[in-house]
Scaffold this active site. Structure first.
Site, PDB file in Angstrom:
ATOM      1  N   CYS A 116       0.689  -1.226   0.007  1.00 18.57           N
ATOM      2  CA  CYS A 116       0.127   0.207  -0.127  1.00 18.57           C
ATOM      3  C   CYS A 116       0.950   1.224   0.091  1.00 18.57           C
ATOM      4  CB  CYS A 116      -0.928   0.075   1.120  1.00 18.57           C
ATOM      5  SG  CYS A 116      -1.860  -1.412   1.393  1.00 18.57           S
ATOM      6  N   HIS A 256      -3.644   6.878   2.923  1.00 17.68           N
ATOM      7  CA  HIS A 256      -3.836   5.753   2.380  1.00 17.68           C
ATOM      8  C   HIS A 256      -5.442   5.326   2.855  1.00 17.68           C
ATOM      9  CE1 HIS A 256      -4.142   1.660   1.100  1.00 17.68           C
ATOM     10  NE2 HIS A 256      -3.869   1.037   2.280  1.00 17.68           N
ATOM     11  N   ASN A 286     -10.407  -0.463   0.026  1.00 21.54           N
ATOM     12  CA  ASN A 286      -8.963  -0.398   0.043  1.00 21.54           C
ATOM     13  C   ASN A 286      -8.338  -0.953  -1.142  1.00 21.54           C
ATOM     14  OD1 ASN A 286      -6.056  -0.778   0.484  1.00 21.54           O
ATOM     15  ND2 ASN A 286      -6.335  -1.679   2.612  1.00 21.54           N
TER      16      ASN A 286
HETATM   17  O1  UT7 Z   1      -3.830  -1.383   3.569  1.00 26.06           O
HETATM   18  C1  UT7 Z   1      -2.970  -2.366   4.313  1.00 26.06           C
HETATM   19  C2  UT7 Z   1      -3.067  -2.011   5.633  1.00 26.06           C
HETATM   20  N1  UT7 Z   1      -4.510  -2.766   6.020  1.00 26.06           N
HETATM   21  C3  UT7 Z   1      -4.941  -1.868   7.127  1.00 26.06           C
HETATM   22  O2  UT7 Z   1      -4.700  -1.031   7.614  1.00 26.06           O
HETATM   23  C4  UT7 Z   1      -6.096  -2.800   7.694  1.00 26.06           C
HETATM   24  C5  UT7 Z   1      -6.005  -2.699   9.248  1.00 26.06           C
HETATM   25  N2  UT7 Z   1      -6.874  -3.346   9.639  1.00 26.06           N
HETATM   26  C6  UT7 Z   1      -8.533  -3.121  10.063  1.00 26.06           C
HETATM   27  O3  UT7 Z   1      -8.682  -2.008   9.507  1.00 26.06           O
HETATM   28  C7  UT7 Z   1      -9.084  -3.638  10.898  1.00 26.06           C
HETATM   29  O4  UT7 Z   1      -8.573  -4.343  11.835  1.00 26.06           O
HETATM   30  C8  UT7 Z   1     -10.327  -4.568   9.923  1.00 26.06           C
HETATM   31  C9  UT7 Z   1     -11.383  -3.851   9.510  1.00 26.06           C
HETATM   32  C10 UT7 Z   1      -9.767  -5.600   9.324  1.00 26.06           C
HETATM   33  C11 UT7 Z   1     -11.053  -5.438  11.267  1.00 26.06           C
HETATM   34  O5  UT7 Z   1     -11.759  -4.604  12.058  1.00 26.06           O
HETATM   35  P1  UT7 Z   1     -11.606  -5.192  13.770  1.00 26.06           P
HETATM   36  O6  UT7 Z   1     -12.339  -4.116  14.516  1.00 26.06           O
HETATM   37  O7  UT7 Z   1     -10.255  -5.017  13.954  1.00 26.06           O
HETATM   38  O8  UT7 Z   1     -12.370  -6.187  13.733  1.00 26.06           O
HETATM   39  P2  UT7 Z   1     -11.675  -7.768  14.354  1.00 26.06           P
HETATM   40  O9  UT7 Z   1     -10.894  -8.140  13.281  1.00 26.06           O
HETATM   41  O10 UT7 Z   1     -11.206  -7.454  15.732  1.00 26.06           O
HETATM   42  O11 UT7 Z   1     -12.999  -8.674  14.565  1.00 26.06           O
HETATM   43  C12 UT7 Z   1     -14.058  -8.553  15.360  1.00 26.06           C
HETATM   44  C13 UT7 Z   1     -15.075  -9.416  15.086  1.00 26.06           C
HETATM   45  C14 UT7 Z   1     -14.594 -10.755  15.056  1.00 26.06           C
HETATM   46  O12 UT7 Z   1     -15.518 -11.566  15.704  1.00 26.06           O
HETATM   47  P3  UT7 Z   1     -15.296 -12.079  17.221  1.00 26.06           P
HETATM   48  O13 UT7 Z   1     -14.083 -13.038  17.086  1.00 26.06           O
HETATM   49  O14 UT7 Z   1     -15.219 -10.896  18.037  1.00 26.06           O
HETATM   50  O15 UT7 Z   1     -16.422 -12.864  17.410  1.00 26.06           O
HETATM   51  C15 UT7 Z   1     -14.772 -11.266  13.524  1.00 26.06           C
HETATM   52  O16 UT7 Z   1     -14.759 -12.411  13.343  1.00 26.06           O
HETATM   53  O17 UT7 Z   1     -15.904  -9.139  13.894  1.00 26.06           O
HETATM   54  C16 UT7 Z   1     -15.842 -10.257  13.224  1.00 26.06           C
HETATM   55  N3  UT7 Z   1     -15.599  -9.964  11.634  1.00 26.06           N
HETATM   56  C17 UT7 Z   1     -16.993  -9.472  11.229  1.00 26.06           C
HETATM   57  N4  UT7 Z   1     -18.080  -9.494  11.392  1.00 26.06           N
HETATM   58  C18 UT7 Z   1     -18.873  -9.228  10.371  1.00 26.06           C
HETATM   59  C19 UT7 Z   1     -14.612  -9.770  11.127  1.00 26.06           C
HETATM   60  N5  UT7 Z   1     -15.159  -9.478   9.692  1.00 26.06           N
HETATM   61  C20 UT7 Z   1     -16.283  -9.268   9.756  1.00 26.06           C
HETATM   62  C21 UT7 Z   1     -17.343  -9.225   8.665  1.00 26.06           C
HETATM   63  N6  UT7 Z   1     -18.561  -8.811   8.860  1.00 26.06           N
HETATM   64  N7  UT7 Z   1     -16.831  -8.600   7.317  1.00 26.06           N
END
Ligand code: UT7
Length: 334
Positions: A116, A256, A286
């Site tokens: 990225c 970004h 993204n």
């Molecule tokens: O471009 C390169 C750099 N990339 C980035 O900067 C991305 C950085 N990361 C992020 O933007 C975030 O970490 C994400 C958007 C990827 C994830 O958001 P989060 O608030 O960190 O969520 P999480 O991964 O902690 O997941 C929370 C919950 C999980 O469920 P449990 O384990 O709490 O029951 C996930 O399984 O949300 C669940 N989950 C979803 N639920 C519904 C993960 N993806 C989804 C989804 N829909 N699409």
């Protein structure tokens, strides 16, 4: 930049594929909801390349517009740098394929791989060649077809990514204008946090690697999130300091576009009002290396930039890598 020739962006262009994939579409594909995606990421829809479209095809459309806007012909280009993690193929470089499509006969051509942060690595590299007088005009592209390496059965990643291309023609500008500071960085100890594990020399393509899903993008989202918030602030602060520009003097921040929450953290940190930040993550998700140049081009086309504005570009991503650039805007050729 000492006695070196000032270098700026003479013209920009962008292209995103026609097909739109909405959150409602994704609700039918995986266990997710529009509400989760919007509150956790700010993304509402993204663009998806057709089966016939590869990175060089998207690049070509963006490049033609950037060249036209810069008033430069393809034959005048000295170099083409394409930043991508989704090249047409492992080799030759997508830049070589694009060079042929454009008819940029005298241009040297190479790809850069900084995920990225690729567009920032690309413009920083291009600037060195122009500022030292070796080259005059360089086309820098950020392009991704991330849909081709996304697992549409994995809700952790498939809601995040989209396809697109952004282009900029760099060349000499008047004294006092152009790039004032760069900051590039890398921390390879985080190399497994965001990766396409197979298809290289570590895990060559086999039917087993395909069956295991190792040709899909993998991301440890939470860890990358923390890293992203931190380096977006430090890289921005570094270029402000190097350029002697205060945060109140930022006219446009082009970050970004990985997650609206990451952008909001930077807005808060630097006390910026909404009109001073370019945001398109809601419409494209993204697009990795394409996010910054597409957002910049949209800002230019919307008339949001005027001569002398302080523009900060900042990005982070796989590698791990990060980078920022500060320029005093001018598209006037010197
Ligand atoms: O471009 C390169 C750099 N990339 C980035 O900067 C991305 C950085 N990361 C992020 O933007 C975030 O970490 C994400 C958007 C990827 C994830 O958001 P989060 O608030 O960190 O969520 P999480 O991964 O902690 O997941 C929370 C919950 C999980 O469920 P449990 O384990 O709490 O029951 C996930 O399984 O949300 C669940 N989950 C979803 N639920 C519904 C993960 N993806 C989804 C989804 N829909 N699409």
């Amino acid at each position: 930049m000492g006695d070196l020739r000032p270098v700026g962006i003479l013209g920009t262009g962008s292209y995103t594929p026609e097909r739109v994939l909405t959150n409602a579409d994704l609700e039918k594909m995986v266990d997710t909801s529009d509400e989760w995606i919007v509150t956790r990421t700010g993304i509402r829809e993204r663009r998806i390349a057709s089966s016939e479209q590869a990175a060089s095809d998207l690049s070509y459309e963006a490049a033609r517009k950037a060249l036209a806007n810069a008033g430069i012909s393809a034959e005048e280009l000295d170099m083409i740098i394409v930043a991508t993690v989704t090249p047409d193929m492992a080799f030759p470089s997508t830049a070589c394929i694009l060079q042929d499509k454009l008819g940029a006969k005298k241009a040297a051509a190479l790809d850069v791989s900084a995920a990225c942060t690729g567009f920032l690595y690309g413009i920083t590299t291009a600037t060195q060649f122009i500022s030292n007088g070796l080259y005059r005009y360089i086309l820098v592209i950020g392009v991704e077809t991330l849909s081709k390496i996304t697992n549409y059965e994995d809700r952790n990643t498939c809601v995040l990514f989209g396809d697109g291309a952004g282009a900029a023609v760099l060349g000499p500008v008047g004294d006092g204008f152009g790039f004032k500071a760069f900051d590039l960085g890398a921390d390879g100890s985080g190399s497994t946090l965001l990766a396409l594990p197979a298809g290289g020399s570590r895990i060559p393509a086999t039917s087993e690697s395909v069956a295991k899903g190792l040709h899909y993008l993998y991301m440890a989202g939470g860890e990358v999130f923390k890293f992203a918030v931190r380096v977006m602030n430090t890289a921005t602060e570094t270029v402000l300091e190097k350029a002697g520009v205060s945060k109140d003097e930022i006219d446009l921040l082009v970050p970004h576009q990985a997650n609206l929450r990451i952008i909001d953290a930077a807005i808060k940190r630097f006390g910026l009002s909404e009109e001073k930040v370019a945001i398109n993550v809601d419409r494209y998700g993204n697009m990795s290396s394409a996010s910054i140049p597409v957002a910049l081009d949209e800002a230019v086309q919307a008339g949001r930039l005027k001569e002398g504005d302080n523009v900060v570009l900042v990005g982070f991503g796989g590698g791990l890598t990060w980078g920022a650039a500060l320029l005093k805007w001018s598209t006037q050729k010197a």
